[in-house]
Design an enzyme around this catalytic site. Structure first.
Site, short mmCIF file in Angstrom:
data_model
loop_
_atom_site.label_atom_id
_atom_site.label_comp_id
_atom_site.label_asym_id
_atom_site.label_seq_id
_atom_site.Cartn_x
_atom_site.Cartn_y
_atom_site.Cartn_z
N ASN A 4 0.84 -1.22 0.00
CA ASN A 4 0.00 0.00 0.00
C ASN A 4 0.87 1.26 0.00
OD1 ASN A 4 1.02 0.01 2.55
ND2 ASN A 4 -0.93 0.36 3.60
N SER A 12 10.79 -11.44 14.01
CA SER A 12 11.92 -10.60 14.39
C SER A 12 12.58 -11.16 15.64
CB SER A 12 11.40 -9.19 14.68
OG SER A 12 12.35 -8.45 15.41
N TYR A 22 5.17 -3.26 19.31
CA TYR A 22 5.62 -3.83 18.04
C TYR A 22 6.00 -5.30 18.24
CZ TYR A 22 9.24 -5.21 14.71
OH TYR A 22 10.02 -5.92 13.82
N LYS A 81 4.40 -9.14 16.81
CA LYS A 81 5.16 -10.24 16.20
C LYS A 81 4.92 -11.53 16.98
CE LYS A 81 7.26 -8.05 12.84
NZ LYS A 81 6.78 -8.25 11.49
N GLY A 129 15.65 0.66 27.02
CA GLY A 129 15.24 -0.68 26.56
C GLY A 129 16.27 -1.43 25.74
N ASP A 130 17.50 -0.89 25.59
CA ASP A 130 18.52 -1.57 24.80
C ASP A 130 19.23 -2.65 25.61
OD1 ASP A 130 18.48 -0.67 22.20
OD2 ASP A 130 19.82 1.03 22.57
C1 UD1 Z 1 15.46 -2.38 16.77
C2 UD1 Z 1 14.22 -2.68 17.56
C3 UD1 Z 1 13.82 -4.11 17.30
C4 UD1 Z 1 13.59 -4.31 15.83
C5 UD1 Z 1 14.84 -3.93 15.06
C6 UD1 Z 1 14.56 -3.97 13.57
C7 UD1 Z 1 14.33 -1.20 19.52
C8 UD1 Z 1 14.52 -1.14 20.99
N1 UD1 Z 1 14.48 -2.43 18.96
O1 UD1 Z 1 16.51 -3.23 17.20
O2 UD1 Z 1 12.64 -4.42 18.03
O3 UD1 Z 1 13.25 -5.65 15.57
O4 UD1 Z 1 15.22 -2.60 15.39
O5 UD1 Z 1 15.70 -3.70 12.85
O6 UD1 Z 1 14.05 -0.22 18.86
N2 UD1 Z 1 22.07 3.13 18.11
C9 UD1 Z 1 22.94 4.16 18.36
N3 UD1 Z 1 22.61 5.40 17.93
C10 UD1 Z 1 21.46 5.67 17.24
C11 UD1 Z 1 20.58 4.58 16.98
C12 UD1 Z 1 20.91 3.34 17.41
O7 UD1 Z 1 23.98 3.97 18.95
O8 UD1 Z 1 21.21 6.83 16.88
C13 UD1 Z 1 22.43 1.79 18.57
C14 UD1 Z 1 21.40 1.14 19.47
O9 UD1 Z 1 21.61 1.45 20.79
C15 UD1 Z 1 21.64 -0.35 19.18
C16 UD1 Z 1 22.20 -0.37 17.75
O10 UD1 Z 1 22.56 0.96 17.44
O11 UD1 Z 1 22.62 -0.87 20.02
C17 UD1 Z 1 21.18 -0.84 16.74
O12 UD1 Z 1 19.99 -0.10 16.92
P1 UD1 Z 1 18.74 -0.31 15.97
O13 UD1 Z 1 19.15 -0.23 14.56
O14 UD1 Z 1 17.64 0.60 16.44
O15 UD1 Z 1 18.34 -1.85 16.23
P2 UD1 Z 1 17.92 -2.63 17.57
O16 UD1 Z 1 17.79 -1.74 18.72
O17 UD1 Z 1 18.83 -3.80 17.71
#
Ligand code: UD1
Length: 333
Positions: free
Chosen positions: A32, A124, A148, A152, A294-295
């Site tokens: 969509n 996921s 989210y 899933k 939540g990380d």
């Molecule tokens: C996130 C989602 C997860 C989802 C996945 C899809 C959250 C808490 N989790 O996973 O549910 O299935 O995406 O791809 O949102 N980071 C930085 N700086 C930033 C952004 C991110 O350092 O500006 C770090 C985060 O702390 C993390 C890593 O990069 O450690 C990856 O982040 P992200 O791409 O958002 O993925 P997830 O958190 O693993």
């Protein structure tokens, strides 16, 4: 007989369409354009030199979904369509439940009506919640830590329960780790329509000069360099995992297996940023910021079950992921 790809113009959907077409499958695509554009469809056609039927349709529109099944002989559904932004899901849980669950129910209902018995679901690694240990295996406990993730998990549970009630159904659950990168042609890639939340799209925006600040979300985690570790997987490898899953679904006479699609190797945020800078010769000018709520410090997969059962293994490395993501981004400005 065709495969129906829902959300086929999206990031993972479009790359999967390419790999399916390249392996000789017939596909019907529905989308969509909520978080995608028709450009992705042109990209798929250009890369593969093949055409396919496309329906601009919303999975919430029951009659539109039924129409696709009535006009095509659908052998399997590969279901990508769904909202996927974690922070937005926390703010708008009803929207996420309503779209992701209702939409999936519509698809499953049409499948039942038209005798389609095989379903491959875009799940996921979020279904593991915050895992107690790494590497994460498919038999680890499941939990949801945001709406989210709940959607899933609910869909996974529904598949398991439907399959238990009718053991001739084949439902394959694919648990993605962190998909990044783009097709090596640069013709398709990740093109989020709103503000990105995931690391790689944020890096790309910074590299393009579209955002001022790129921050490592915390450097005081109990990891070697203090930043979080994730299992980044090239989207082309992930797409090939779907081709393997479709073949597996064809072989199976019933079942509901779940497979981790990851590389089994974790990289820290610093490693990602430094690799991106090195292979693309770009200074990102990043800073160290606060932790993100939540990380989990470290999440990476054990992909050995997928390798054993699907005969699939990720091939591309972190340098390819960073190069291809940037190659696509440069071409699309
Ligand atoms: C996130 C989602 C997860 C989802 C996945 C899809 C959250 C808490 N989790 O996973 O549910 O299935 O995406 O791809 O949102 N980071 C930085 N700086 C930033 C952004 C991110 O350092 O500006 C770090 C985060 O702390 C993390 C890593 O990069 O450690 C990856 O982040 P992200 O791409 O958002 O993925 P997830 O958190 O693993």
């Amino acid at each position: 007989m065709s495969l129906l790809v829902t959300g086929g113009a999206g990031f993972i959907g479009s790359h999967t369409c390419v790999e399916l077409l390249n392996s000789g499958e017939e596909i019907v695509v529905m989308d969509n354009f909520f978080n995608s554009t028709p450009k992705a469809l042109d990209g798929i056609r250009q890369i593969t030199g093949r055409n396919f039927k496309f329906y601009e349709a919303d999975m919430l529109d029951k009659s539109a979904v039924d129409k696709i099944f009535s006009e095509n002989n659908i052998e399997q559904v590969i279901h990508f369509a769904g909202y996927k932004c974690v922070p937005e899901s926390v703010k708008k849980p009803f929207l996420y439940y309503s779209n992701n669950i209702r939409g999936t129910l519509n698809i499953l209902e049409s499948m039942e009506k038209y005798g389609c018995r095989k379903f491959v679901f875009s799940s996921s690694a979020t279904v593991y919640g915050i895992p107690d240990a790494v590497p994460v295996r498919e038999d680890f406990p499941l939990s949801a830590i945001n709406p989210y993730g709940s959607t899933k998990l609910i869909i996974e549970n529904l598949c398991r329960e439907m399959q238990r009630a009718d053991n001739t159904l084949t439902m394959i659950l694919l648990r993605y780790f962190n998909p990044v990168g783009a097709h090596s042609s640069g013709l398709i890639g990740e093109a989020p329509t709103g503000t990105p939340n995931n690391l790689m799209p944020i890096v790309i925006e910074k590299a393009l000069g579209k955002r001022d600040r790129l921050a490592v979300a915390g450097n005081d985690y109990p990891t070697p360099d203090g930043s979080c570790i994730r299992d980044y997987i090239h989207v082309t490898d992930l797409a090939k995992g779907h081709v393997a899953a479709v073949k597996k679904a064809r072989e199976l006479k019933g079942g509901c297996p779940a497979y981790n699609l990851g590389t089994g190797r974790g990289y820290s945020v610093f490693e990602i940023l430094d690799t991106f800078e090195r292979v693309n010769n770009i200074d990102l000018g990043y800073v160290v910021g606060e932790r993100r709520e939540g990380d989990a410090p470290e999440i990476y997969s054990d992909p050995s079950f997928a390798e054993k059962e699907l005969g699939w293994k990720a091939q591309l490395g972190i340098e390819d992921m960073c190069k291809d993501a940037w190659n696509f981004a440069k071409k699309s400005i």
